[in-house]
Structure formats: structure tokens, C-alpha cells
Write a protein that holds these residues in place. Structure first.
Motif, short mmCIF file in Angstrom:
data_model
loop_
_atom_site.label_atom_id
_atom_site.label_comp_id
_atom_site.label_asym_id
_atom_site.label_seq_id
_atom_site.Cartn_x
_atom_site.Cartn_y
_atom_site.Cartn_z
N THR A 189 14.99 0.25 2.51
CA THR A 189 13.93 0.13 1.49
C THR A 189 13.96 -1.64 0.91
OG1 THR A 189 14.00 2.17 0.84
CG2 THR A 189 12.79 0.90 -0.71
N ALA A 190 12.66 -2.24 1.04
CA ALA A 190 12.50 -3.53 0.40
C ALA A 190 11.02 -3.56 0.16
CB ALA A 190 13.17 -4.48 1.39
N PHE A 191 10.48 -4.37 -0.90
CA PHE A 191 9.26 -4.41 -1.25
C PHE A 191 8.85 -5.43 -2.31
CE2 PHE A 191 10.50 -0.71 -3.44
CZ PHE A 191 10.04 -0.76 -4.72
N TYR A 192 7.60 -5.89 -2.57
CA TYR A 192 7.23 -6.72 -3.37
C TYR A 192 6.60 -5.70 -4.49
CZ TYR A 192 8.05 -10.78 -0.38
OH TYR A 192 8.64 -11.72 0.57
N ILE A 193 6.87 -5.76 -5.80
CA ILE A 193 6.21 -5.08 -6.76
C ILE A 193 4.76 -5.34 -6.63
CG2 ILE A 193 6.00 -4.61 -9.27
CD1 ILE A 193 8.63 -3.89 -7.92
N ALA A 194 4.25 -6.43 -6.42
CA ALA A 194 2.80 -6.79 -6.22
C ALA A 194 2.25 -5.93 -5.15
CB ALA A 194 2.74 -8.29 -5.83
N GLU A 195 3.00 -5.08 -4.18
CA GLU A 195 2.33 -4.47 -3.20
C GLU A 195 2.15 -3.10 -3.97
OE1 GLU A 195 5.34 -4.35 -0.28
OE2 GLU A 195 4.45 -6.02 1.14
N MET A 196 2.62 -2.94 -5.03
CA MET A 196 2.31 -1.32 -5.64
C MET A 196 0.96 -1.28 -6.04
SD MET A 196 6.23 -0.60 -6.94
CE MET A 196 5.72 1.25 -7.44
N PHE A 197 0.90 -2.62 -6.82
CA PHE A 197 -0.42 -2.82 -7.32
C PHE A 197 -1.55 -2.79 -6.16
CE2 PHE A 197 2.01 -4.66 -10.71
CZ PHE A 197 1.51 -4.33 -11.84
N ASP A 198 -1.43 -3.38 -4.94
CA ASP A 198 -2.37 -3.20 -4.02
C ASP A 198 -2.71 -1.70 -3.64
OD1 ASP A 198 -2.26 -5.76 -3.75
OD2 ASP A 198 -0.91 -6.35 -2.29
N ASP A 199 -1.38 -0.93 -3.45
CA ASP A 199 -1.80 0.55 -3.10
C ASP A 199 -2.51 1.08 -4.24
OD1 ASP A 199 -0.23 0.39 -0.83
OD2 ASP A 199 1.66 1.07 -1.67
N ILE A 200 -2.31 0.91 -5.67
CA ILE A 200 -3.25 1.52 -6.73
C ILE A 200 -4.52 0.89 -6.57
CG2 ILE A 200 -3.37 1.30 -9.16
CD1 ILE A 200 -0.38 0.93 -9.47
N ALA A 201 -4.84 -0.12 -6.09
CA ALA A 201 -6.21 -0.52 -6.02
C ALA A 201 -6.95 0.08 -4.86
CB ALA A 201 -6.02 -2.08 -5.61
N GLN A 202 -6.13 0.22 -3.93
CA GLN A 202 -6.82 1.06 -2.61
C GLN A 202 -7.10 2.64 -3.10
OE1 GLN A 202 -4.32 0.83 0.91
NE2 GLN A 202 -5.95 2.14 2.17
N LEU A 203 -6.08 3.11 -3.98
CA LEU A 203 -6.42 4.65 -4.34
C LEU A 203 -7.48 4.87 -5.22
CD1 LEU A 203 -2.70 5.52 -4.73
CD2 LEU A 203 -4.24 6.56 -3.09
N ARG A 204 -7.39 3.60 -6.15
CA ARG A 204 -9.04 3.71 -7.17
C ARG A 204 -10.21 3.53 -6.24
NH1 ARG A 204 -5.81 0.31 -11.46
NH2 ARG A 204 -5.63 2.01 -13.08
N ALA A 205 -10.16 2.73 -5.33
CA ALA A 205 -11.24 2.52 -4.50
C ALA A 205 -11.64 3.75 -3.81
CB ALA A 205 -10.88 1.49 -3.52
N ALA A 206 -10.71 4.83 -3.63
CA ALA A 206 -10.99 6.14 -2.88
C ALA A 206 -11.20 7.07 -4.26
CB ALA A 206 -9.80 6.72 -2.47
N SER A 207 -11.51 6.63 -5.48
CA SER A 207 -11.90 7.37 -6.58
C SER A 207 -10.78 8.19 -7.13
CB SER A 207 -13.01 8.38 -6.22
OG SER A 207 -14.15 7.52 -5.86
N ARG A 208 -9.53 7.89 -6.76
CA ARG A 208 -8.24 8.45 -7.45
C ARG A 208 -7.88 7.84 -8.74
NH1 ARG A 208 -4.27 10.78 -2.48
NH2 ARG A 208 -6.05 11.39 -1.23
N THR A 209 -7.23 8.40 -9.78
CA THR A 209 -6.87 7.82 -10.86
C THR A 209 -5.45 7.99 -11.21
OG1 THR A 209 -7.34 10.18 -12.05
CG2 THR A 209 -9.18 8.26 -11.89
N ALA A 210 -4.57 8.71 -10.40
CA ALA A 210 -3.41 9.22 -10.39
C ALA A 210 -2.63 9.44 -9.18
CB ALA A 210 -3.18 10.17 -11.43
N VAL A 211 -1.21 9.24 -9.38
CA VAL A 211 -0.57 9.49 -8.17
C VAL A 211 -0.70 10.98 -7.85
CG1 VAL A 211 1.76 9.62 -7.27
CG2 VAL A 211 1.05 7.65 -8.36
N GLU A 212 -0.58 11.38 -6.52
CA GLU A 212 -0.64 12.79 -6.20
C GLU A 212 0.60 13.13 -5.65
OE1 GLU A 212 -3.20 16.02 -3.65
OE2 GLU A 212 -3.36 13.71 -3.35
#
Length: 940
Positions: free
Chosen positions: A738-761
Motif C-alpha cells: 500500500t502506497a498512495f498520495y492523499i490527493a488521489e483520495m480527493f480524485d476518487d471522491i470527485a469521481q464518486l460525486r460525478a456519479a451522484s454519490r454523496t458518501a462512501v458505500e
């Protein structure tokens, strides 16, 4: 046609036996043994000279050979042997050879032993006590006076009758209206095949056992030159032997598919004509009755040589055959795994393993010492897995005493043998070669009618007689259709024609090339490219075809080392670095383009669509030191010089990397980096991928850095907590990947918001903790596990690897529905057994779950039939990935099977396992070393 001697001819043989005086063993064989056997009623098909005698498995020097073994019919196996003949020189006594001859007879289960040196003559007969007793002895000069006694003992029918009385073996014979056909087919078997291995769903097995593994047929696929036609002959022969022992077994009929195509007949009509040619009494009704009642084995060879315009019609005919005659076993041979369209499972004819290579080389080059396979140079190791190439290598060795260093040498040697160069003038040979090249070019899309081949030859200035000469030599097959004897040889000639006609822009010429998956054409092209611009153009063409073609071609690339070593030392470094960059960048752009920016970010330190390399050769050209960077001034992709700061080093000498081997090193580097992206989950996916990756990283932050994320689901709250750390990097804890940039988590959230999601499932929470005490919840959890895993995998393949999707076996099978059995074990707790079938739509995907102690396997006869039907109905490739297994039930603790914490959910982890297996199938095609290096290619 078998010649039956008249009584006058037999009388003449007996009277001439005493005339000549043999001086050599060969005289004894030709003057006495063969004429006498014919006078005793034996046919040419009964007699086998230099018959091998195998006493045990494994290789113990030169194989033993009996001078002659006489069989009852054309089936040359122990079940049909009658007489072992041991011939000696007239100057040699018979007694010293008795013990060895008896061992041959015992091993071959032959009831008679005939010993002669041309002077003395002995017959030994096996008795009911299983002892061998000398029953006849006389000087050869007086044999005619003992004719009656000799015929009583060892004439063809007398010997067979004695064998039956001993109850040693039944000596079955083909009988009935098909007898003449079966005997003719048995007679043309050349005993060429070695034991091969095939691979099907979750199993490997001897190739000749495939009929026992299946209900009603299979498609066997392998690249050109893998011995498919030889296997067809062996399968036909094995089926005929079965029928000879048991007349109720199905008839075996070989169907050359190009001949079927040009005939315009149905496969049933064509098969009947094949039988009727030898057995005219076989009426249409008798043949159809045999198909219905006893069945038949239809061996359909060279299906890949059927013209694309006719494939659909012939495929429909084959499907109708299976429907109308359910007892018919259909075995189809093709270069590609297309069995699903026929409702057949795909089985792959595997490359030769080491022991099979030894067996083949020993057969081609018998030796009293070590197998010639042991002396094969490491440069050719990778080629020895290919049956045709190994055959050519050994034949070259036998002829010249050494091994060839290039593919072209192998095929040139084969071509010279086919066209009998040693017996021809230069002009004759070159005329035939040019004519054969014309035929190869004319048949690039498949076999052609003779008129079309003759027209192509005429346009090239060749006479029609050239086609007849090529056919007589066996270089061309010309019956109803015309084609080069072997497609790999045709590819070799086509590649040569490409270079002969090469004028103008090499990139434009290469872009017009037609490259079929599975052919050897790319390998011949890349080996034959003797200039850097042409080779680069061909590589560029291959980088937009298929990954497997590109990886295979790396193994055979032409050696341009001398061009790379000319000029100044700095020029050497520049050329090597350019090839390294091309080997990295071209397949990156061709096969992994969506991941280019991610790779650039990691290797060059900033996000960009392209990447450059800064490096130089060191240690007198034995090493390469380099670093990645963004493109330099003028958008340059290569800068020569010693890297400053972090860098990579490759020991070229240790892995035998040639002076022109930068492309191989660059490709290997790319593969390593792609695998690293998979391990780190730095890929691109869709909505489900983003949700599962975000969950994993939230769990990891909570466990590794004590982030207060337990129960947090809303995106606003998550972003507020993570914002102070947006530019930070997390990972490398607990020993996991496991290794990642915290900024990538914001990218995942943006992608989920674009799919009309508001929270982690956190979808699994609705089912509660997994427990078989709550069976319905457990079943629903398991079903969703399998659905999500394949959806995540599909998203990754479609977003990260769109160019590879057709080459990813598991992806080609999607969507799937699993059968899952949950069970409890005293020792291992809850576990499951699973298998799957393809379904038409994603709403049908998921799993049927039940609680049971019974295991599941794709080896079950009923399941395999269901799989065949499902893949055929959906016209979907992928049965090669059909699998079953057993594992523990989903564990949502965030720990992997090694006990390392990565925070991932089970379906997310499974999706990447599926991807890893698919990618491994592809990248293992590339060479693991260059030249004759002892060590495989390694990277820092």
C-alpha cells in the motif's frame, strides 16, 4: 495398392533361395528374408524394418532395434506382432544373438523368433508354457525341401492361428464394409508424433487422452508449427486402433478443412466420400446409420485455413453435425481458440517441455551418448519449446554438426531440403524459390483454387509447370486448393518478399503490413530487418497490433550490434538510449496509454503525457546507467550523459544484453513499472473501483496513522479531515504494498460525486458479520462479493487497459455467474468451493450460493457440457480461463491472506488477483534474457 503374389511367384522364390551366396548382413536381408516373408503370405504393410524396442522409460543410450518385426496387418503395436527376425552376417554364428533376440520377442510379445545368417536357419516358437523352443533348424541351402514345415509354422495365417491358440492376444482385424477404409488409413500412419500435452479448463493431460476427457469433442489450438497436424494423425491412428480391437468403437475420419471448403459438400457428405474411396460398398444409408448408431470421430484439421468468407457456413454445418448426430465426436484444430462458436471447449496444445524436447531430438538424431538436446546453446533454449523450430535445429545439427544462430537459417535450411538444392543448378533453385514465394504471397488470406495460383504465377513470369514441380517436391499442397506446405514457411517467404520489395518510406511500408495473431510473420519481419530505420518502423507497427505479437518478436529481433558499435563512443550511448526509450515508450503508448501520465509522474517527478531518459553506457559498454525525466529542450526524449541524483543501473554483460538491446531493456522496464502500478493500485477504473479504493485507503489511514475515520462516510467530512494532508504521501506500513498520495483520495471522491454519490458505500455492513448461523445474510454477502469483484475488474480493464481487453482471458469471459458452496470445517472454519459460467448481461451476474459439504469442480462432466453450451450460445471467447477453486470466505478486516494490513475489501483484492493472472499470461511471452546469458534479465 497391395500386391498379392501368385502361386507361381511363390514357387520361384522358394527355388531361388539356394542360388545366391550372401556375403553381408544386408545380402541376407534382401536375398533371403524379404523374399521368404512374401512367399509366406506376408504383405509389405506387415513388415517393419529396424523396429524400435523399448525396455524401460527414460533414455539409456541408443534405442534398441530389431532387424525386422512382422505384424498381422498395418497396426504395428505389440498387440499385432507375430515374428521377430534377427539377421547376421554369414561369418557370424547364430547362438550369440539368441539371448538378445529372445528379449526382443518377449518385449514385443511376438510368439515366433526367426534367426538366420544366410547359411543356417532357425525358428523358435513360444509354447503354452510360455517357454521359447526351437521348432525348426536347417541349412538355408535345403530350405526348399522343408517348405511345407516352414509354411505350417510361420506362414501368415498359421502364425496368427498359433497366436490365437496361445490366448496371447486376439489379433483383431478390421471387418465389415469399412474394413478396406480402416486398413488403408492405418497403413498411412507414419508414427511421427511424440507424447504431447494439452491444457484445458484447470487441467493438463496427455494429448492422446483428450477423447476420454470429453463427451463429444473439443477445439485444439496452437500457433503455427506446433505439430497440430501430427497430433491429428496420432489421434486418428489411436481411434483406428481402438476400433480394430473393438468393432463397436466409432469410426475415425480425418477432414482437411480447406478441402472440405472447396468441395462445397457438407461435412457428412465429404466424410462419406473419404470412406467410399477405399470401401465402395459403403452406401449413403449405411454410412448415416453408422454415424447414428456407433458414432464417429471427425478430426477437422487446419480450420484456420478456411477462408473467412466461408467460415460462418462451415461453422453452422459443424454445429448441425453435433445436433443431428450426437454420437459423433468432433475434434477441430485451429491456430486460435474459437471453440465457443462451435459449442466446443478450447484445449491448448502446449509447447514442448524439456523431456519432450529430449524425446524429439533423440528421435531425430539417435546417439549412443548424450541427447543432442543437452548440447543446445542457451541462445536457442527459448526456441526449443517450439516443435517445428526444434526439428529444424536438430536437422541442421545432423547435417552441419552445429546449431544455427538465427531463425532464418533454420527455415532456409528447411527450404533447401524441400527444394533439393544440392541436386539443382543455382538458376533452377532460385526459380523454384521465387515460384514458392509467389504461392506464399497469393495464399496470404488462405488457400486458393489452382486457377488463382496459376494466374499469380503467370503474372510473376512463372510457368504452370513450376506449380507441378513444387507439388511433386512436397513444398506445395495442391489438391482442390493450393497452399504452401506449412504456414510458418509461407510466413518466412512472405517476410523475405517484403524486404525484397522494400523501397521508399519504411514507416509507410510497415504500416501496410497485415499481421495475424499467432503467426510467425512478425518474428521473421523483425529478424530480417537489417537496418535500424526499417526495424524501428516494424516495431512501431507491432506496437499497435497485439501485445503477444510484440512480446514474441522481441525474442527473434535481428542483431544490429555492429551498427550500434560504429562511430564515436558517445554515439553508442545515444543509439542505445534511443532504443531503450522506444522499447519503453512505444508499447506504453500502444498498449498502456491511459497509464502514461501516472507512470510519468512516478518516474519523472511530474505529471506529463510523455517521458524522456537521461543516460549513458558505462564500464566499456557493459553497463547502462540512466534516469527518467520530463522531455528536455525541443521536446527531446533522449539526453546522453551521466544522470545526476537518483538513477538506475543495468549490468548488460550479466544478462547478455547486446549492443542493440536497448529496446528489450526498455520493454522489460515498462513491464516492471506496469506490474508496480498494479501492486500499488495506481490504475484507472469506474465508480465501483473508486469506491473500493477509497474505502481501502480510509481504512489504511485509520490503522496506520490513527485517523479518526471509524464510521465516517460523508464526502464533505472526509475531505475536511484530509485537506491539511492533501499533498502528503502515505504507505509502506505493515510490510504491505500500500502506497498512495492523499490527493488521489480527493480524485476518487470527485469521481464518486460525478456519479451522484454523496458518501462512501460500506456495502457489506448491511449483511452483518459473516456467519453460517445467519445463512440468508451469508448467501447475499457472498453473492455480492462475486458480483462486485468482476465489475471492479471490468472497470480496470476498460479504463486502464482498453487495448489489451481482447487479450485478457478473464475479461473476455465476463460477465459471470458463480456457483458457490459454503461449508464448515472443524480445522479450517468456514470456507467455500466455487466455479462459474458466463451469462449474457450484467444483471444476471452474481452467484448462486448454497450451504453444502460437496465440492465443486469444472472437471464434472455435466458442468463442462453446460460451459460449452453457454460459451457457444454467447459467442464469447474465454473458456481457457474457466476455473474452480476453494478458499476462505470473505474477511472484511482489511488483512490479506499473508496477514498484512492493506485495508482492502475482499472483492477489490480479488479483482486485482484476476488482473494479475491475466497480465502474467501476456508478459511471460517476452524473453527473460538476451543472447546466451546465464542469468535472466533483472532490473534494479
Amino acid at each position: 495398392m497391395e500386391i498379392v503374389l501368385s502361386e507361381d511367384a511363390k514357387d520361384a522364390i522358394w527355388s531361388e533361395i539356394t542360388v545366391a551366396a550372401p556375403k553381408r548382413e544386408a545380402d541376407v536381408e534382401q536375398w533371403l528374408i524379404l523374399p521368404l516373408l512374401r512367399a509366406l503370405g506376408y504383405r509389405d504393410a506387415d513388415i517393419r524394418a529396424k523396429a524400435p524396442v523399448v525396455f524401460q522409460e527414460g533414455r539409456q543410450g541408443r534405442p534398441h532395434e530389431a532387424d525386422y518385426v512382422i505384424y498381422y496387418g498395418p497396426v504395428h503395436t505389440r498387440e499385432y506382432s507375430l515374428i521377430v527376425v534377427e539377421a547376421k552376417k554369414p561369418s557370424e554364428a547364430l547362438s550369440p544373438g539368441l539371448k538378445q533376440a529372445e528379449s526382443y520377442a518377449f518385449n514385443l510379445r511376438a510368439p515366433f523368433l526367426l534367426l538366420t545368417n544366410g547359411v543356417a536357419f532357425e525358428i523358435w516358437q513360444l509354447q503354452p508354457t510360455r517357454e521359447s523352443v526351437k521348432t525348426f533348424e536347417a541349412p538355408v541351402a535345403s530350405l526348399a525341401t522343408h517348405r511345407g514345415r516352414i509354411e505350417e509354422l510361420i506362414s501368415r495365417e498359421a502364425a496368427a492361428q498359433h497366436c490365437r491358440q496361445l490366448d496371447l492376444k486376439p489379433l483383431p482385424q478390421a471387418s465389415g464394409i469399412f474394413a478396406a477404409y480402416e486398413e488403408a488409413e492405418l497403413s498411412r500412419h507414419a508414427n511421427e508424433g511424440i507424447a504431447r500435452t494439452i491444457k484445458g479448463p484447470e487441467t493438463e493431460a496427455p494429448a492422446l487422452s483428450i477423447r476420454s476427457l470429453l463427451n463429444d469433442g473439443a477445439l485444439i489450438h496452437a500457433p503455427s508449427g506446433f505439430g497440430k497436424s501430427t497430433l491429428v494423425a496420432d489421434l486418428r491412428h489411436a481411434a483406428l486402433l481402438e476400433r480394430a480391437s473393438d468393432p463397436t468403437r466409432p469410426l475415425a475420419i480425418e477432414i482437411p478443412m480447406p478441402d472440405l471448403e472447396v468441395s462445397g459438400q457438407s461435412i457428412v457428405e465429404f466424410a462419406r466420400e473419404r470412406v467410399k474411396a477405399h470401401a465402395p460398398a459403403v452406401t449413403k444409408e449405411a454410412f448415416l446409420t453408422a454415424l447414428r448408431d456407433q458414432g464417429a470421430v471427425f478430426l477437422c484439421d487446419a480450420f484456420d485455413r478456411v477462408a473467412s468468407s466461408r467460415r460462418a457456413v462451415i461453422e453452422a454445418d459443424l454445429r448441425n453435425l453435433r445436433r443431428d448426430y450426437p454420437k459423433v465426436e468432433l475434434l477441430v484444430v485451429d491456430r486460435s481458440p474459437v471453440g465457443e462458436r462451435l459449442g466446443l471447449p478450447n484445449w491448448e496444445l502446449l509447447k514442448l517441455d524439456y523431456q519432450q524436447q529430449v524425446e524429439l531430438t533423440d528421435r531425430l538424431a539417435p546417439s549412443r551418448h548424450a541427447s543432442v538436446r543437452y548440447s543446445l546453446p542457451k541462445l536457442l533454449d527459448n526456441l526449443a519449446e517450439h516443435p517445428l523450430l526444434l526439428t529444424l535445429m536438430v536437422e541442421h545439427y545432423v547435417k552441419n554438426g552445429d546449431y544455427p544462430q538465427r531463425l532464418g537459417v533454420l527455415f532456409e535450411s528447411w527450404l533447401e531440403t524441400l527444394l533439393e538444392r544440392s541436386a539443382r543448378t543455382v538458376s533452377e533453385f532460385e526459380t523454384l524459390r521465387a515460384a514458392l514465394t509467389t504461392v506464399a504471397a497469393a495464399t496470404a488470406d488462405g488457400p486458393v483454387p489452382p486457377a488463382q495460383a496459376l494466374s499469380a504465377l503467370a503474372e510473376s513470369g512463372h510457368a504452370g509447370a513450376d506449380l507441378d514441380r513444387l507439388t511433386a517436391l512436397g513444398a506445395v499442397l495442391a489438391a482442390r486448393l493450393v497452399e504452401v506446405r506449412h504456414e510458418a514457411l509461407a510466413d518466412f517467404l512472405r517476410a523475405g518478399a517484403f524486404f525484397d520489395a522494400a523501397t521508399g518510406d519504411p514507416v509507410q511500408m510497415a504500416s501496410a503490413l497485415r499481421i495475424e495473431p499467432g503467426s510467425m510473420f512478425p518474428a521473421f519481419l523483425i529478424e530480417g530487418a537489417t537496418s535500424l530505420p526499417v526495424q524501428r518502423a516494424i516495431w512501431q507497427r507491432l506496437s499497435i497490433t497485439s501485445f503477444t505479437s510484440y512480446a514474441d518478436a522481441l525474442r527473434y529481433r535481428g542483431d544490429l550490434s555492429s551498427d550500434f558499435q560504429a562511430g564515436e563512443e558517445g554515439e553508442h550511448s545515444r543509439l542505445f538510449a534511443e532504443e531503450f526509450m522506444r522499447g519503453f515508450a512505444e508499447p506504453l503508448e500502444g498498449f498502456f496509454a491511459p497509464l502514461a501520465e501516472i507512470l510519468t509522474r512516478e518516474l519523472a517527478g511530474e505529471t506529463a503525457s510523455r517521458i524522456a531518459v537521461h543516460g549513458t553506457l558505462v564500464d566499456d559498454g557493459n553497463g547502462f546507467i540512466y534516469s527518467f525525466a520530463p522531455p528536455g529542450d525541443g521536446d527531446a526524449s533522449v539526453t546522453v550523459g551521466f544522470p545526476v541524483g537518483g538513477h538506475h543501473y543495468q549490468n548488460l554483460a550479466r544478462t547478455g544484453i547486446r549492443a542493440d538491446g536497448g529496446r528489450l531493456l526498455g520493454f522489460a522496464r515498462l513491464v516492471k513499472e506496469i506490474r508496480a502500478l498494479v501492486k500499488k493500485r495506481w490504475l484507472i477504473g469506474g465508480t465501483e473501483f473508486a469506491n473500493e479504493r477509497l474505502i481501502a485507503r480510509l481504512h489504511f489511514l485509520q490503522e496506520a496513522y490513527d485517523f479518526p475515520l471509524a464510521g465516517v462516510a460523508g464526502f464533505d467530512e472526509i475531505e475536511t479531515m484530509l485537506e491539511p494532508h492533501r499533498e502528503q504521501f502515505a504507505g509502506n506500513n505493515f510490510g504491505s504494498e500500500t502506497a498512495f498520495y492523499i490527493a488521489e483520495m480527493f480524485d476518487d471522491i470527485a469521481q464518486l460525486r460525478a456519479a451522484s454519490r454523496t458518501a462512501v458505500e460500506r456495502w457489506w455492513l448491511q449483511y452483518g458479520p459473516f456467519s453460517l448461523e445467519e445463512p440468508e445474510n451469508a448467501k447475499r454477502l457472498v453473492a455480492e462479493y462475486w458480483t462486485r469483484a468482476q465489475r471492479i475488474y471490468a472497470e480496470i480493464a476498460e479504463h486502464s487497459f482498453p487495448r489489451l481487453r481482447a487479450e485478457l482471458a478473464q475479461y473476455c469471459a465476463l460477465p459471470l455467474r458463480y456457483e458457490v458452496r459454503l461449508c464448515m470445517s472443524k480445522h479450517h472454519g468456514a470456507s467455500w468451493h466455487y466455479r462459474w459460467l458466463p451469462v449474457a448481461t450484467w444483471p444476471e451476474a452474481g452467484a448462486d450460493v448454497e450451504i453444502s459439504d460437496e465440492r465443486l469442480s469444472v472437471g464434472d462432466e455435466g458442468f463442462r457440457e453446460r460451459a460449452q453450451i453457454a460459451f457457444a450460445r454467447l459467442r464469447r471467447p474465454g473458456i481457457v480461463a474457466l476455473s474452480s477453486g476453494m478458499s476462505g470466505v470473505p474477511d472484511f478486516s482489511g488483512y490479506d491472506w499473508k496477514g498484512l494490513f492493506d485495508g482492502e475489501t475482499p472483492p477489490f483484492r480479488l479483482a486485482f488477483e484476476m488482473l494479475k493472472h491475466d497480465l502474467n499470461r501476456l508478459v511471460e511471452r517476452a524473453p527473460s534474457r538476451d543472447g546466451a546469458a546465464e542469468d535472466p534479465l533483472f532490473l534494479d
